[in-house]
Design a protein around this motif. Structure first.
Motif, PDB file in Angstrom:
ATOM      1  N   ALA A  28       0.830  -1.202   0.000  1.00 52.38           N
ATOM      2  CA  ALA A  28       0.000   0.000   0.000  1.00 52.38           C
ATOM      3  C   ALA A  28       0.868   1.256   0.000  1.00 52.38           C
ATOM      4  N   ARG A  29       0.353   2.312  -0.595  1.00 54.17           N
ATOM      5  CA  ARG A  29       0.982   3.625  -0.520  1.00 54.17           C
ATOM      6  C   ARG A  29       0.528   4.271   0.784  1.00 54.17           C
ATOM      7  N   VAL A  30       1.477   4.509   1.676  1.00 51.92           N
ATOM      8  CA  VAL A  30       1.112   4.980   3.014  1.00 51.92           C
ATOM      9  C   VAL A  30       1.912   6.226   3.381  1.00 51.92           C
ATOM     10  N   LEU A  31       1.225   7.181   3.966  1.00 48.94           N
ATOM     11  CA  LEU A  31       1.832   8.412   4.442  1.00 48.94           C
ATOM     12  C   LEU A  31       1.592   8.532   5.941  1.00 48.94           C
ATOM     13  N   ARG A 249      -8.202   4.194   1.042  1.00 47.31           N
ATOM     14  CA  ARG A 249      -8.632   3.047   1.867  1.00 47.31           C
ATOM     15  C   ARG A 249      -9.006   3.438   3.288  1.00 47.31           C
ATOM     16  N   GLY A 250      -8.531   4.576   3.745  1.00 44.51           N
ATOM     17  CA  GLY A 250      -8.909   4.984   5.092  1.00 44.51           C
ATOM     18  C   GLY A 250      -7.846   5.810   5.793  1.00 44.51           C
ATOM     19  N   VAL A 251      -8.275   6.456   6.876  1.00 46.27           N
ATOM     20  CA  VAL A 251      -7.409   7.256   7.738  1.00 46.27           C
ATOM     21  C   VAL A 251      -7.307   6.550   9.088  1.00 46.27           C
ATOM     22  N   LEU A 252      -6.079   6.451   9.587  1.00 47.23           N
ATOM     23  CA  LEU A 252      -5.840   5.875  10.905  1.00 47.23           C
ATOM     24  C   LEU A 252      -5.348   6.976  11.826  1.00 47.23           C
ATOM     25  N   LEU A 253      -6.151   7.297  12.850  1.00 48.28           N
ATOM     26  CA  LEU A 253      -5.745   8.279  13.846  1.00 48.28           C
ATOM     27  C   LEU A 253      -4.940   7.580  14.937  1.00 48.28           C
ATOM     28  N   ALA A 254      -3.695   8.011  15.101  1.00 50.03           N
ATOM     29  CA  ALA A 254      -2.809   7.441  16.118  1.00 50.03           C
ATOM     30  C   ALA A 254      -2.161   8.592  16.886  1.00 50.03           C
ATOM     31  N   ASP A 535      -5.269  -4.032   8.146  1.00 48.72           N
ATOM     32  CA  ASP A 535      -5.816  -5.220   7.476  1.00 48.72           C
ATOM     33  C   ASP A 535      -7.274  -5.007   7.095  1.00 48.72           C
ATOM     34  N   ALA A 536      -8.038  -4.367   7.987  1.00 46.11           N
ATOM     35  CA  ALA A 536      -9.442  -4.113   7.691  1.00 46.11           C
ATOM     36  C   ALA A 536      -9.592  -3.128   6.538  1.00 46.11           C
ATOM     37  N   MET A 537      -8.784  -2.085   6.526  1.00 48.26           N
ATOM     38  CA  MET A 537      -8.857  -1.101   5.448  1.00 48.26           C
ATOM     39  C   MET A 537      -8.547  -1.736   4.104  1.00 48.26           C
ATOM     40  N   LEU A 538      -7.494  -2.536   4.064  1.00 41.90           N
ATOM     41  CA  LEU A 538      -7.056  -3.095   2.784  1.00 41.90           C
ATOM     42  C   LEU A 538      -7.935  -4.240   2.318  1.00 41.90           C
ATOM     43  N   SER A 539      -8.646  -4.891   3.253  1.00 38.62           N
ATOM     44  CA  SER A 539      -9.545  -5.982   2.850  1.00 38.62           C
ATOM     45  C   SER A 539     -10.806  -5.453   2.201  1.00 38.62           C
ATOM     46  N   GLY A 540     -11.177  -4.221   2.564  1.00 40.11           N
ATOM     47  CA  GLY A 540     -12.373  -3.618   1.990  1.00 40.11           C
ATOM     48  C   GLY A 540     -13.670  -4.082   2.606  1.00 40.11           C
TER      49      GLY A 540
END
Length: 544
Positions: A28-31, A249-254, A535-540
């Motif tokens: 995945a392309r991740v920032l 695919r989604g935003v992850l707040l950390a 995993d949840a984001m990429l599984s769709g």
């Protein structure tokens, strides 16, 4: 101006790094965006323990454990405030995530076998085996030169480049005076990291190898949405330029909790007089962004507090440095008293100390134990370190007196009461006992003591000259936070999940633990749910 990635992660603590590494491993392309100039967040400030029941190291070392036992343990202690689905998800997936990080990503976890659960004597508790940590991290060997200064290092542990396994093998923190300090000096000069900074270092090195893109000194301003779904993040660069980053695919707040934001603590917590001891940029920004799109907020018991002390003049991150005092109150030859000169808890268990220091008394309409002092004797001073203050060293600011009465007058507590408290305590301590509060009566408490002192490693009479230092409550994380499901997906106030939005770490509520807590559980849930959310984001098809 707009850019597009598969996943955008806001915050570079343990949960953010775990998620970024998992995403990159799957192509995945991740920032990763962080307003700080360093990677690691409060995770890097932590003691670096990771609590994982049924981990793969346990069976190899002969420990018996199961997810069922761990679940029973938490159910008994959570006060009914945990989420059963989230708890089950954590216990089922934690061993697999840790083994993946160890075997495939090169994060060298190892068993800290003699570290007990806080409540090891309760249903499902264990005397050892559930706690993991990592080997020390050689930043010069593992990171490119430009990234070595970008890895956060805890001001609480920066001078202690030793692994947890080494510390246990060397006799525990109470035996620091016998350690090989020439080796410690060598590691310090070579930029070795330990504890939470070491885990963050291994994760960062793996992320860089796999092409994760980081933007530090970049502030996330708000989430962008379309038809109720989160689609990306509006960010502001250090130079003030704003742009939108789309997350397909989604935003992850950390982003952590709000432990360094006094205004949010006053608004959300019952007890507010805590000092942030984690990353100073943990200011509730992720919570605000999630609340703006309708996320549900769940209140627990405010901050994850820790007793601390302050050495005059010490600063870190542009603010006074409050050093953790989890183990010092457990060393034999010391007690903790309030301004009335009386003890009020079992000092060997810091959660008991914190709870009582923040307890509001409705009759007096005050916090009777808020002003607390660690009182210790000459043998304590000669044997143990107090932060950077070496055994035997007596700085001029450290209050001390020949008698309890003299010390009480110096620090402003009731003289006769302190004299009586010490005398009463000493009478029982001669036998290694503490019938009033049970110092050293739990496995966790004894683990914090001095194993060379018998019959109780936490109890010895106070003799000779006495010393005192004020204790304060610090916050190393937030218990309250955003509600999420078993995949880490944020839940809306109306009960449905918010498409495209996931939370990990202290920005999420303590749904695994409820009112219970164990050393290393915050770090563990960050690593595990960072992995599960991606995993949840990429599984769709994350489900609900």
């Amino acid at each position: 101006m707009s850019e597009t990635y598969d996943i955008v992660i806001v915050g570079s603590g343990g949960g953010g790094l775990s998620g970024a590494l998992r995403a990159a491993q799957q192509g995945a392309r991740v920032l990763v965006v962080d307003g700080a100039d360093k990677v690691g967040g409060t995770f890097a400030y932590s003691a670096g323990l990771v609590w994982v029941p049924g981990n793969h190291f346990m069976a190899a070392a002969g420990f018996q454990d199961s997810a069922e036992e761990a679940a029973a343990h938490i159910r008994e202690l959570s006060g009914g405030r945990h989420d059963e689905a989230v708890l089950t998800s954590f216990l089922r997936n934690a061993p697999t995530v840790i083994q993946w990080l160890t075997d495939e990503m090169g994060v060298p976890f190892e068993l800290v076998g003699s570290y007990p659960d806080y409540y090891s004597d309760r249903t499902g508790g264990k005397a050892g085996g559930r706690h993991l940590a990592v080997k020390t991290f050689d930043a010069q060997a593992e990171l490119p030169p430009e990234w070595r200064s970008r890895l956060a290092n805890s001001p609480h542990f920066a001078g202690l480049p030793a692994s947890w396994l080494e510390i246990q093998e060397w006799g525990g923190l109470a035996s620091m005076s016998t350690w090989d300090w020439n080796e410690m000096a060598r590691r310090l000069s070579a930029d070795y990291r330990a504890f939470g900074s070491a885990i963050a270092g291994y994760l960062l090195a793996a992320c860089l190898r796999d092409g994760v893109e980081f933007r530090l000194r970049t502030t996330a301003i708000a989430l962008t949405t379309s038809d109720g779904a989160v689609t990306g993040v509006r960010i502001r660069s250090e130079g003030g330029q704003e742009s939108v980053v789309t997350a397909e695919r989604g935003v992850l707040l950390a982003t952590g909790g709000y432990d360094s934001d006094d205004a949010m603590k006053r608004r959300l917590d019952l007890y507010t007089n805590t000092h942030g001891i984690g990353s100073p940029l943990v200011n509730g920004s992720g919570l605000v962004m999630a609340l703006e799109v309708g996320a549900a907020f769940q209140v627990f018991d405010g901050q994850l507090t820790t007793p601390t002390f302050q050495i005059p003049g010490e600063e870190a991150d542009g603010r006074p440095l409050y050093r953790s005092a989890v183990r010092e109150p457990a060393f034999p030859g010391g007690i903790v008293v309030n301004s009335a000169g009386k003890r009020f808890c079992d000092e060997t268990f810091y959660r008991s100390l914190c709870h009582e220091m923040s307890r509001f008394d409705v009759r007096s309409q005050s916090y009777p134990n808020e002003r607390a002092y660690l009182i210790f004797d000459q043998a304590w001073k000669d044997s143990y370190a107090l932060g950077p203050i070496t055994p035997g060293e007596v700085p001029p600011w450290l209050a001390n007196g020949d008698t309890a009465t003299e010390l009480a007058e110096i620090i402003g507590v009731a003289p006769r009461a302190l004299e009586e408290t010490v005398a009463t305590y000493n009478a029982d301590a001669k036998l290694g006992e503490d019938p009033a509060f049970g110092r050293g009566s739990t496995m966790y408490g004894r683990n914090n003591g001095d194993r060379t002192v018998t019959p109780n490693p936490c109890v010895r009479p106070l003799e000779g000259r006495l010393y005192a230092i004020r204790l304060h409550l610090g916050s190393s994380g937030t218990n309250s936070g955003i509600v999420f499901n078993r995949f880490g997906q944020a839940v809306h106030l109306r009960g449905h999940t918010i498409a495209g939005l996931y939370v990990v770490g202290n920005v999420g509520a303590n749904l695994i633990e409820g009112l219970w807590y164990n050393s290393g559980s915050s770090n563990a849930k960050a690593l595990v749910f960072g992995h599960l959310a991606v995993d949840a984001m990429l599984s769709g098809s994350p489900g609900s």
